[in-house]
Design an enzyme around this catalytic site. Structure first.
Site, PDB file in Angstrom:
ATOM      1  N   CYS A 176       0.842  -1.213   0.000  1.00 19.81           N
ATOM      2  CA  CYS A 176       0.000   0.000   0.000  1.00 19.81           C
ATOM      3  C   CYS A 176       0.873   1.259   0.000  1.00 19.81           C
ATOM      4  CB  CYS A 176      -0.991  -0.041   1.160  1.00 19.81           C
ATOM      5  SG  CYS A 176      -2.311   1.177   1.025  1.00 19.81           S
ATOM      6  N   HIS A 187      -3.892  -5.251  -0.485  1.00 18.80           N
ATOM      7  CA  HIS A 187      -3.588  -5.744   0.866  1.00 18.80           C
ATOM      8  C   HIS A 187      -3.640  -7.274   0.907  1.00 18.80           C
ATOM      9  CE1 HIS A 187      -3.514  -1.926   3.067  1.00 18.80           C
ATOM     10  NE2 HIS A 187      -4.262  -1.513   2.064  1.00 18.80           N
ATOM     11  N   GLU A 213      -2.878  -9.185   3.310  1.00 22.95           N
ATOM     12  CA  GLU A 213      -3.356  -9.653   4.620  1.00 22.95           C
ATOM     13  C   GLU A 213      -4.872  -9.593   4.739  1.00 22.95           C
ATOM     14  OE1 GLU A 213      -2.129  -6.741   3.943  1.00 22.95           O
ATOM     15  OE2 GLU A 213      -2.946  -5.173   5.249  1.00 22.95           O
TER      16      GLU A 213
END
Lengths: 212, 252
Positions: free
Chosen positions: A82, A192, A194
């Site tokens: 990011c 992202h 995660e």
């Protein structure tokens, strides 16, 4: 087992990144740290970022982490996520601030005049949600991930590298934009992992076993 | 292409998922981690937790719930309910929430939206708007589950919170909530067309076509539902298959 440092400069919660890596690399030592020495001692480094790039740059320097980030980016398996991807570039339109300048290019905001879907409806900014990531080069971090797999994005700015050879993936949102860049030991993504369910966990798993 | 999102919403009270039956009786519906994991496996794009804990003594329990879920479920989590201050927002984000939803506090003090998004970024701040129709093509913002009028026009309020830094709007029709008659599509479309940030449609879903209608006619970027998923009537996957069959881009 591999020792990975997640660089913590006070911008956002890094728990999810740490837990996702622990989830895919059982037994790995995962440390969330603001200590340059720990960053330099790690075998692998994750460079995340949330919020606005000017704040991220300021906080990084306030903690004296810039030299450690530059050193790691030049020597170890390095994953930017990011704003952690955006900061690798020379300059951002967001707040008109310089980045770390590891890569030549600009961080740009989605152009308002191009934010129109095929059916004529308005595309919203931030670009928020699951979009297709089209792989532009073969890379060990794409192993086991289908071309066009969906990852979770949430951002209003994207990187525009001067060197097209850096581009590892693109995504379409009004315009095609760069979703991932890769060079030597650096892999950096706008989305992202995660928060991207199975595809994201696979990418993190690939990172943990990557030998650039 | 960006997929339209399906977001199951879980009501959480004192650390347990609860289901409302006939608007009064609350029934225990399981452990939040297990329920969240089940929705993740079905392909939910995000999960929203609404903390409806009555006692303020038990408010911190939601933080433990969020911590546990965030350790095991790797999709975005939004948490709302009783969020009043920037500190409340920070605590939830630090526990593992990706977005925090602010409702009444934004009405009482709009500055909290600006302060919170300034501190943690717009992408983390959702403003929840509960609206009721008051005239043809006109909706008013209500608080406290539709009991208190605010005098605010819903469309103007949506534009205002967007300009204050909200990253997304969770729009609930209080006329439709609990009715199973479908979203208020007029309201959804009016707000979605008025703002440049994503809008989540909520309130009234009774069948899978209602979800698709929220996207095609309401122009919502995401659709939220609770009861049709909780009571096992439908899975998230079934919802996505129907949406795809109706020409909507989804993650399957």
């Amino acid at each position: 087992m591999s020792r990975v440092a997640i660089i913590d400069y006070g911008m956002g919660n890094l728990r999810s990144v740490a837990k996702a890596i622990e989830h895919v690399a059982q037994g790995a030592s995962v440390v969330v740290t603001a200590d340059p020495a720990e960053v330099l001692a790690a075998e692998r480094v994750v460079f995340p970022g949330q919020g606005a790039m000017p704040d991220c740059m300021r906080e990084l320097d306030a903690r004296g982490l810039r030299p450690a980030v530059l050193e790691a980016a030049g020597s170890k398996p390095f994953l930017g996520i990011c704003i952690g991807q955006q900061m690798l570039f020379e300059h951002s339109e967001e707040g008109n601030v310089p980045g770390l300048g590891i890569f030549k290019g600009e961080v740009r905001r989605f152009p308002a005049d191009k934010m129109v879907a095929a059916d004529g409806s308005r595309l919203k900014v931030p670009h928020m949600g699951w979009n297709e990531v089209w792989q532009k080069q073969a890379h060990p971090l794409w192993a086991g991930i289908e071309d066009g797999a969906r990852f979770y994005y949430v951002h209003s700015y994207y990187v525009d590298p001067a060197d097209p050879a850096l581009v590892a993936a693109t995504t379409d949102y009004g315009i095609p934009f760069t979703g991932a860049v890769a060079q030597a030991n650096i892999f950096a993504i706008q989305f992202h992992p995660e928060k991207s369910a199975q595809a994201g966990l696979q990418l993190l798993s690939n990172f943990m076993s990557w030998k650039p | 292409m960006l997929a339209k999102r399906i977001i199951p919403c879980l009501d959480v009270s004192a650390g347990r998922v609860v289901k409302g039956v006939n608007f009064v009786e609350l029934r225990d519906a399981g452990d939040p981690v297990e329920v969240a994991r089940r929705y993740d496996e079905q392909g939910a794009d995000e999960i929203t937790f609404l903390d409806i804990t009555a006692s303020s003594d038990d408010r911190n329990i939601i933080l433990h719930v969020v911590e546990q879920v965030a350790e095991q479920v790797f999709i975005p989590l939004t948490v709302g309910g009783g969020v009043r201050t920037v500190d409340d927002v920070r605590r939830l984000l630090n526990a593992g929430a990706d977005k925090v939803s602010i409702n009444t506090a934004a009405v009482n003090n709009p500055q909290v939206v600006a302060d919170a998004s300034g501190k943690v970024g717009s992408q983390c701040i959702v403003v929840a708007i509960d609206a009721k129709q008051v005239a043809p093509g006109k909706w008013e913002v209500f608080t406290h589950g539709g009991r208190n009028r605010t005098g605010l026009d819903a469309i103007e309020w949506a534009c205002k919170v967007a300009s204050l830094g909200a990253g997304e709007i969770l729009l609930t029709s209080m006329d439709r909530d609990g009715t199973k008659n479908g979203f208020d599509l007029g309201l959804t479309r009016a707000v979605s067309d008025a703002v440049a940030i994503p809008v989540i449609a909520s309130g009234g879903v009774g069948n899978l076509d209602h979800l698709a209608d929220g996207v095609t006619e309401g122009r919502a970027d995401a659709v939220l539902a609770a009861s049709i998923f909780h009571f096992g009537e439908h899975t998230v996957r079934e919802a996505k298959e129907l949406m795809r069959a109706r020409g909507i881009e989804v993650r399957l």
